[in-house]
Each structure stands twice: as C-alpha cells, then as structure tokens.
Scaffold this motif. Sequence first.
Motif, PDB file in Angstrom:
ATOM      1  N   TYR A 122      16.417  51.671  19.359  1.00 48.53           N
ATOM      2  CA  TYR A 122      17.630  50.989  19.809  1.00 48.53           C
ATOM      3  C   TYR A 122      18.790  51.954  19.686  1.00 48.53           C
ATOM      4  O   TYR A 122      19.061  52.484  18.594  1.00 48.53           O
ATOM      5  N   LEU A 123      19.490  52.227  20.798  1.00 53.55           N
ATOM      6  CA  LEU A 123      20.576  53.191  20.803  1.00 53.55           C
ATOM      7  C   LEU A 123      21.831  52.569  20.192  1.00 53.55           C
ATOM      8  O   LEU A 123      22.310  51.533  20.672  1.00 53.55           O
ATOM      9  N   ILE A 124      22.340  53.210  19.148  1.00 51.40           N
ATOM     10  CA  ILE A 124      23.468  52.650  18.405  1.00 51.40           C
ATOM     11  C   ILE A 124      24.784  53.371  18.671  1.00 51.40           C
ATOM     12  O   ILE A 124      25.836  52.911  18.229  1.00 51.40           O
ATOM     13  N   SER A 125      24.745  54.498  19.398  1.00 54.93           N
ATOM     14  CA  SER A 125      25.989  55.165  19.789  1.00 54.93           C
ATOM     15  C   SER A 125      25.698  56.179  20.885  1.00 54.93           C
ATOM     16  O   SER A 125      24.567  56.630  21.062  1.00 54.93           O
ATOM     17  N   GLY A 126      26.763  56.538  21.617  1.00 59.45           N
ATOM     18  CA  GLY A 126      26.712  57.650  22.544  1.00 59.45           C
ATOM     19  C   GLY A 126      25.985  57.390  23.846  1.00 59.45           C
ATOM     20  O   GLY A 126      25.666  56.254  24.210  1.00 59.45           O
ATOM     21  N   SER A 127      25.737  58.489  24.564  1.00 63.45           N
ATOM     22  CA  SER A 127      25.052  58.435  25.847  1.00 63.45           C
ATOM     23  C   SER A 127      24.317  59.746  26.061  1.00 63.45           C
ATOM     24  O   SER A 127      24.568  60.744  25.385  1.00 63.45           O
ATOM     25  N   GLY A 128      23.398  59.734  27.007  1.00 60.21           N
ATOM     26  CA  GLY A 128      22.628  60.947  27.257  1.00 60.21           C
ATOM     27  C   GLY A 128      21.613  60.740  28.355  1.00 60.21           C
ATOM     28  O   GLY A 128      21.648  59.769  29.115  1.00 60.21           O
ATOM     29  N   MET A 129      20.691  61.685  28.428  1.00 63.92           N
ATOM     30  CA  MET A 129      19.562  61.626  29.347  1.00 63.92           C
ATOM     31  C   MET A 129      18.294  61.653  28.506  1.00 63.92           C
ATOM     32  O   MET A 129      18.167  62.465  27.588  1.00 63.92           O
ATOM     33  N   TYR A 130      17.354  60.749  28.839  1.00 65.08           N
ATOM     34  CA  TYR A 130      16.115  60.682  28.074  1.00 65.08           C
ATOM     35  C   TYR A 130      14.925  60.950  28.998  1.00 65.08           C
ATOM     36  O   TYR A 130      14.827  60.386  30.088  1.00 65.08           O
ATOM     37  N   ASN A 131      14.055  61.842  28.539  1.00 65.88           N
ATOM     38  CA  ASN A 131      12.826  62.125  29.259  1.00 65.88           C
ATOM     39  C   ASN A 131      11.768  61.132  28.819  1.00 65.88           C
ATOM     40  O   ASN A 131      11.396  61.080  27.644  1.00 65.88           O
ATOM     41  N   LEU A 132      11.273  60.349  29.754  1.00 63.18           N
ATOM     42  CA  LEU A 132      10.213  59.382  29.502  1.00 63.18           C
ATOM     43  C   LEU A 132       9.113  59.649  30.513  1.00 63.18           C
ATOM     44  O   LEU A 132       9.316  59.477  31.723  1.00 63.18           O
ATOM     45  N   ASP A 133       7.970  60.121  30.040  1.00 66.62           N
ATOM     46  CA  ASP A 133       6.845  60.490  30.902  1.00 66.62           C
ATOM     47  C   ASP A 133       7.287  61.460  31.988  1.00 66.62           C
ATOM     48  O   ASP A 133       6.899  61.361  33.153  1.00 66.62           O
ATOM     49  N   ASN A 134       8.119  62.442  31.576  1.00 62.82           N
ATOM     50  CA  ASN A 134       8.594  63.533  32.430  1.00 62.82           C
ATOM     51  C   ASN A 134       9.476  63.071  33.587  1.00 62.82           C
ATOM     52  O   ASN A 134       9.624  63.773  34.594  1.00 62.82           O
ATOM     53  N   GLY A 135      10.100  61.917  33.436  1.00 67.37           N
ATOM     54  CA  GLY A 135      11.196  61.516  34.306  1.00 67.37           C
ATOM     55  C   GLY A 135      12.450  61.400  33.457  1.00 67.37           C
ATOM     56  O   GLY A 135      12.398  60.941  32.317  1.00 67.37           O
ATOM     57  N   GLY A 152      32.922  62.882  22.011  1.00 65.36           N
ATOM     58  CA  GLY A 152      33.460  62.142  20.875  1.00 65.36           C
ATOM     59  C   GLY A 152      32.463  61.505  19.946  1.00 65.36           C
ATOM     60  O   GLY A 152      32.798  61.228  18.795  1.00 65.36           O
ATOM     61  N   GLU A 153      31.231  61.195  20.382  1.00 72.06           N
ATOM     62  CA  GLU A 153      30.281  60.587  19.470  1.00 72.06           C
ATOM     63  C   GLU A 153      28.863  61.031  19.820  1.00 72.06           C
ATOM     64  O   GLU A 153      28.566  61.353  20.976  1.00 72.06           O
ATOM     65  N   PRO A 154      27.995  61.075  18.840  1.00 75.37           N
ATOM     66  CA  PRO A 154      26.625  61.522  19.099  1.00 75.37           C
ATOM     67  C   PRO A 154      25.811  60.463  19.828  1.00 75.37           C
ATOM     68  O   PRO A 154      26.120  59.272  19.789  1.00 75.37           O
ATOM     69  N   LEU A 155      24.775  60.910  20.502  1.00 69.45           N
ATOM     70  CA  LEU A 155      23.723  60.023  20.975  1.00 69.45           C
ATOM     71  C   LEU A 155      22.823  59.753  19.772  1.00 69.45           C
ATOM     72  O   LEU A 155      22.175  60.667  19.256  1.00 69.45           O
ATOM     73  N   ALA A 156      22.812  58.509  19.297  1.00 69.53           N
ATOM     74  CA  ALA A 156      22.064  58.174  18.090  1.00 69.53           C
ATOM     75  C   ALA A 156      21.256  56.912  18.317  1.00 69.53           C
ATOM     76  O   ALA A 156      21.699  55.996  19.019  1.00 69.53           O
ATOM     77  N   TYR A 157      20.077  56.873  17.725  1.00 72.41           N
ATOM     78  CA  TYR A 157      19.244  55.683  17.826  1.00 72.41           C
ATOM     79  C   TYR A 157      18.434  55.483  16.563  1.00 72.41           C
ATOM     80  O   TYR A 157      18.062  56.429  15.867  1.00 72.41           O
ATOM     81  N   VAL A 158      18.209  54.222  16.242  1.00 65.39           N
ATOM     82  CA  VAL A 158      17.343  53.841  15.137  1.00 65.39           C
ATOM     83  C   VAL A 158      15.976  53.558  15.748  1.00 65.39           C
ATOM     84  O   VAL A 158      15.869  52.898  16.781  1.00 65.39           O
ATOM     85  N   TYR A 159      14.920  54.091  15.123  1.00 64.72           N
ATOM     86  CA  TYR A 159      13.602  53.963  15.741  1.00 64.72           C
ATOM     87  C   TYR A 159      12.499  53.924  14.704  1.00 64.72           C
ATOM     88  O   TYR A 159      12.624  54.455  13.596  1.00 64.72           O
TER      89      TYR A 159
END
Length: 261
Positions: free
Chosen positions: A205-218, A244-251
């Motif tokens: 669950y993403l708790i801060s920030g934004s980004g790009m995530y590779n999931l099965d090479n997409g 301003g803030e990190p991409l962070a997630y609890v997993y």
Amino acid sequence: MSYKNNRTGYQKQLLGSRSVVKAGNFALIPNDGLVKNNVPGFENVDVSIMGTPRLGAHFVDYIASFQKGGKHTGFGGEGIETVAYVVSGKLKVSDGKEENILTDGGYAYFPESVIMTMENAQDEPTEVFLYKKRYQPIAGHKAYKIVGNTHDRAPQDYEGMTDVHLWDFLPTDDLGFDMNMHILAFEPGASHAYIETHYQEHGAYLISGSGMYNLDNGWYPVEKGDYLYMGSYSPQAAYAVGRGEPLAYVYSKDANRDPEI
C-alpha cells in the motif's frame, strides 16, 4: 454498495482507470473506484478488501478507515496471524490481556490464533492497513507478539543506497516468523538497483509520493493511495518521481520457509 471516494452519480469526465489486474501475476488497484465492503466484525469502519486468494495471494489485505467509534470485535482466528499498521490516526489494539495505542507509523503483529481487537482512539478517522495469513508452523520455533513504531527506529540504507531506506517490522533471522512487514522508501530519482524476480509475493500500500512501477516488465504510474499485488516470480521494480516526498509503501513478504510440494 458505496465507494471509498464517495464519488457517485453522473460524471462530467470520461470513465477511465489506472487499474490493471492480472490474477496470479500482479495487480495495480488505485484508490479511486474502491468499494466499501460490509465485513463481519467491522463496525463503523469503511473497509476495502484488497489482496485475496481470488487475486492469487496467499494472504488477505484490507485498507480500513475507522470512523469515530469504529472498531473490530475480533480480527484473526484459529491458525491465523495478523498485522495492523496505522497510516494515519490513532488506534487501540488489544489481545485481551494488554492494550496498546498505535499512532502514525505504529504497527502490531499478533501470532497465530491470538485475536486482535481494534478501536479508533480519536474522533477523526484513522486509516489502517491490515493483513492476515494462515501461519506455517515449523518445529522448534514460534512467533510472538510485536508492537512498535517505525518513527522510533532508524532506517537501513537499502542495499547500500543512501537514498533508498528500509524499515523491518519483525526480526528477519528468527525462523518463528514465516513473514515480515516492511516499509521501503525511495527519494525522488531513486530506484531499485535491478528488476527483481523472486519466489516471495507481496501486498503493498503506497503511503506517500509517486513514481513508476515495473510489474511483469510493464511500467505503470503509481501514487499514494494505490495498492499493489506482486505474485511469485512476477518481475518488479520502482522508480521514484515527483518533488518533496519519497515514494514509500508498506508491504508484506513471506519468509523463512521452504516451498511445499
């Protein structure tokens, strides 16, 4: 049925979603469009069911917003281990013997068959990420209750990178634990060092920030409030973007067990 974002009725924009679901492989489920589920045990709690066996997971994840007076009368069950992580707010948890107050960044792990009761400890909503799984026992080892807060612990530099930080909730070298919960945080511009491909599965669950995530090479855009499921051997990696803030997630991650045959 109602919706987590409370957006209903006629819409002015075209319908669209970033959701991608490949059961047994991976899923990206944005906050927008989540439904509020009626789940026995939850009272005055807006709860969305996320990772489940229907998705391919060997665990169940929930995103729960405890309203004023909201509670759960008994989370877990025979042979089930549980975790509660407070994203924001204040939550009272109890095993029937001891009560603990969890605030932002606080977490509680209850071992198998120890029932967790929860209650919102403030008037404002409290957001909680919840996890449960059937425990895999191993001879000579046993898990035990752990309560803590990530804000009280110094993070580790992840694999030697000073702009990627890791917090472990549970001991990593104790065979009594068949899983762990972590927070991984990438400063803007940081990333994994490589595309991971491994046996362990995750619910995140993403708790801060934004980004790009590779999931099965997409590559998929992600942001705070998104939920990710990553199945066994599904390629995965993250890049953090934004300011301003990190991409962070609890997993979660299963651990310390030999695969069954």
